[in-house]
Design a protein around this motif. Sequence first.
Motif, PDB file in Angstrom:
ATOM      1  N   SER A 195       7.750  12.992   2.283  1.00 14.46           N
ATOM      2  CA  SER A 195       8.842  13.924   2.009  1.00 14.46           C
ATOM      3  C   SER A 195       9.103  13.976   0.512  1.00 14.46           C
ATOM      4  O   SER A 195       9.500  12.965  -0.084  1.00 14.46           O
ATOM      5  N   GLY A 196       8.860  15.153  -0.096  1.00 12.89           N
ATOM      6  CA  GLY A 196       9.121  15.333  -1.515  1.00 12.89           C
ATOM      7  C   GLY A 196       8.000  14.818  -2.395  1.00 12.89           C
ATOM      8  O   GLY A 196       7.144  14.044  -1.961  1.00 12.89           O
ATOM      9  N   ASP A 197       8.037  15.239  -3.648  1.00 11.25           N
ATOM     10  CA  ASP A 197       7.015  14.794  -4.602  1.00 11.25           C
ATOM     11  C   ASP A 197       7.061  13.276  -4.786  1.00 11.25           C
ATOM     12  O   ASP A 197       6.012  12.632  -4.930  1.00 11.25           O
ATOM     13  N   ASP A 198       8.273  12.712  -4.776  1.00 14.11           N
ATOM     14  CA  ASP A 198       8.379  11.262  -4.941  1.00 14.11           C
ATOM     15  C   ASP A 198       7.822  10.526  -3.732  1.00 14.11           C
ATOM     16  O   ASP A 198       7.208   9.463  -3.866  1.00 14.11           O
ATOM     17  N   GLY A 199       7.997  11.108  -2.545  1.00 15.44           N
ATOM     18  CA  GLY A 199       7.438  10.490  -1.348  1.00 15.44           C
ATOM     19  C   GLY A 199       5.925  10.539  -1.338  1.00 15.44           C
ATOM     20  O   GLY A 199       5.258   9.561  -0.943  1.00 15.44           O
ATOM     21  N   VAL A 200       5.363  11.666  -1.759  1.00 19.64           N
ATOM     22  CA  VAL A 200       3.898  11.800  -1.854  1.00 19.64           C
ATOM     23  C   VAL A 200       3.356  10.787  -2.845  1.00 19.64           C
ATOM     24  O   VAL A 200       2.349  10.104  -2.592  1.00 19.64           O
ATOM     25  N   ALA A 201       4.014  10.658  -4.003  1.00 21.11           N
ATOM     26  CA  ALA A 201       3.561   9.715  -5.024  1.00 21.11           C
ATOM     27  C   ALA A 201       3.617   8.280  -4.501  1.00 21.11           C
ATOM     28  O   ALA A 201       2.711   7.480  -4.757  1.00 21.11           O
ATOM     29  N   LEU A 202       4.679   7.941  -3.761  1.00 20.74           N
ATOM     30  CA  LEU A 202       4.792   6.587  -3.210  1.00 20.74           C
ATOM     31  C   LEU A 202       3.664   6.305  -2.224  1.00 20.74           C
ATOM     32  O   LEU A 202       3.024   5.248  -2.283  1.00 20.74           O
ATOM     33  N   ALA A 203       3.405   7.239  -1.310  1.00 17.19           N
ATOM     34  CA  ALA A 203       2.359   7.035  -0.304  1.00 17.19           C
ATOM     35  C   ALA A 203       0.991   6.864  -0.962  1.00 17.19           C
ATOM     36  O   ALA A 203       0.187   6.023  -0.550  1.00 17.19           O
ATOM     37  N   ARG A 204       0.732   7.646  -1.994  1.00 17.82           N
ATOM     38  CA  ARG A 204      -0.543   7.513  -2.697  1.00 17.82           C
ATOM     39  C   ARG A 204      -0.635   6.162  -3.382  1.00 17.82           C
ATOM     40  O   ARG A 204      -1.668   5.490  -3.313  1.00 17.82           O
ATOM     41  N   ARG A 205       0.435   5.753  -4.036  1.00 15.31           N
ATOM     42  CA  ARG A 205       0.418   4.476  -4.750  1.00 15.31           C
ATOM     43  C   ARG A 205       0.209   3.308  -3.798  1.00 15.31           C
ATOM     44  O   ARG A 205      -0.417   2.303  -4.158  1.00 15.31           O
ATOM     45  N   LEU A 206       0.710   3.437  -2.568  1.00  8.28           N
ATOM     46  CA  LEU A 206       0.608   2.346  -1.604  1.00  8.28           C
ATOM     47  C   LEU A 206      -0.705   2.360  -0.831  1.00  8.28           C
ATOM     48  O   LEU A 206      -0.903   1.524   0.041  1.00  8.28           O
ATOM     49  N   GLY A 207      -1.586   3.314  -1.137  1.00 11.39           N
ATOM     50  CA  GLY A 207      -2.933   3.242  -0.579  1.00 11.39           C
ATOM     51  C   GLY A 207      -3.356   4.327   0.373  1.00 11.39           C
ATOM     52  O   GLY A 207      -4.462   4.270   0.927  1.00 11.39           O
ATOM     53  N   ALA A 208      -2.524   5.343   0.618  1.00 10.58           N
ATOM     54  CA  ALA A 208      -2.944   6.429   1.507  1.00 10.58           C
ATOM     55  C   ALA A 208      -4.169   7.122   0.931  1.00 10.58           C
ATOM     56  O   ALA A 208      -4.262   7.357  -0.278  1.00 10.58           O
ATOM     57  N   ASP A 209      -5.120   7.468   1.784  1.00 11.61           N
ATOM     58  CA  ASP A 209      -6.319   8.174   1.332  1.00 11.61           C
ATOM     59  C   ASP A 209      -5.985   9.600   0.898  1.00 11.61           C
ATOM     60  O   ASP A 209      -6.598  10.129  -0.024  1.00 11.61           O
TER      61      ASP A 209
END
Length: 331
Positions: A195-209
């Motif tokens: 949810s949101g640009d910050d949520g996308v950035a968090l998921a990517r940082r935590l390892g989402a492909d």
Amino acid sequence: MDGTGTPTTGTIVTPQMNAIVIDRFGGIDELSARRIPLPQVGDDDVLIQVEFAGVGSWDAGERAGEFDGYFDGASTFPYILGWDGAGTVAALGRNVTRFEVGERVYAATMPVPRGGFYADYSVVEAEFVARVPDRVPTEQAGAMAWDALTALSGLDLLDLRPDQTLMVFGASGGIGHMAVQLARHSGIRVLAVASGDDGVALARRLGADHAIDGRKDDVPAAASEFAPGGLDAALVTAGGRTAERSLRAIKNSGRIAWPNGVLPVPVTSPGAPVSYYDGDRGRIATDRLNAIIDASPFEVHLARTFPMERVEDAHRALNDHYVGKLALKIR
């Protein structure tokens, strides 16, 4: 009692603690600070001196009375909220041998019948208490238990092999951002719907492909590109129309895990079977969670931590956009 306030012989004094309580179900203004008796420690219990407590959306629902009668035992007042917490062992029941006073611990509990973690002390059955892993700050541990264990139970239910594909829907929320990390530890390929640009950035940082914004991106199209033959599974941590539509990207032979309490549930069948479940908070589950944390990077992302006296602000923040978790600093 004499003139200095010292109890005279024969007077029984009940130890007191600070707590945030409600005296009836209702809105945020029902939350109040109070001195109340310490909880009694049973033979199989651990008394935790609480340092941090998690604040979750379920706290607001519970405060409003939505869970009244749902748990074993009647709701009694004053009522102490707080399902997650961490701190140090203050006392042990006579049957508890695997902890020592002063150790850092965390736990998942249910506020009914003995009270939750919005207090200086909380008493929890030892089966549901675990040591805080060395690499996890106590602040993070305080908001970890229910979300991490619910994520772990969901992944167990899905039983995916390494390189199989998983959609985590709600990947920037409490359960979701921990599920991303636990799935990647197992070698599962993760499509994170955040949810949101910050949520996308968090998921990517935590390892989402791959991570997308469920509020504005075409989730079915992204899923088709991520797994052209269909996704193997989904873990849904946020309900609604977009979630329901997105589940069509799961293979009919796939699996969908949906924690109880995530609303609204699907109105139409997504094709793949949906399994509704509760998180396992027992010793075997916490031992497995701790082993994973010891073996790989793990973070409880805290959007904001509020001092205990600002608990009303913490509950207001539940209605705002944030990623990860909210917490209360008890001491």
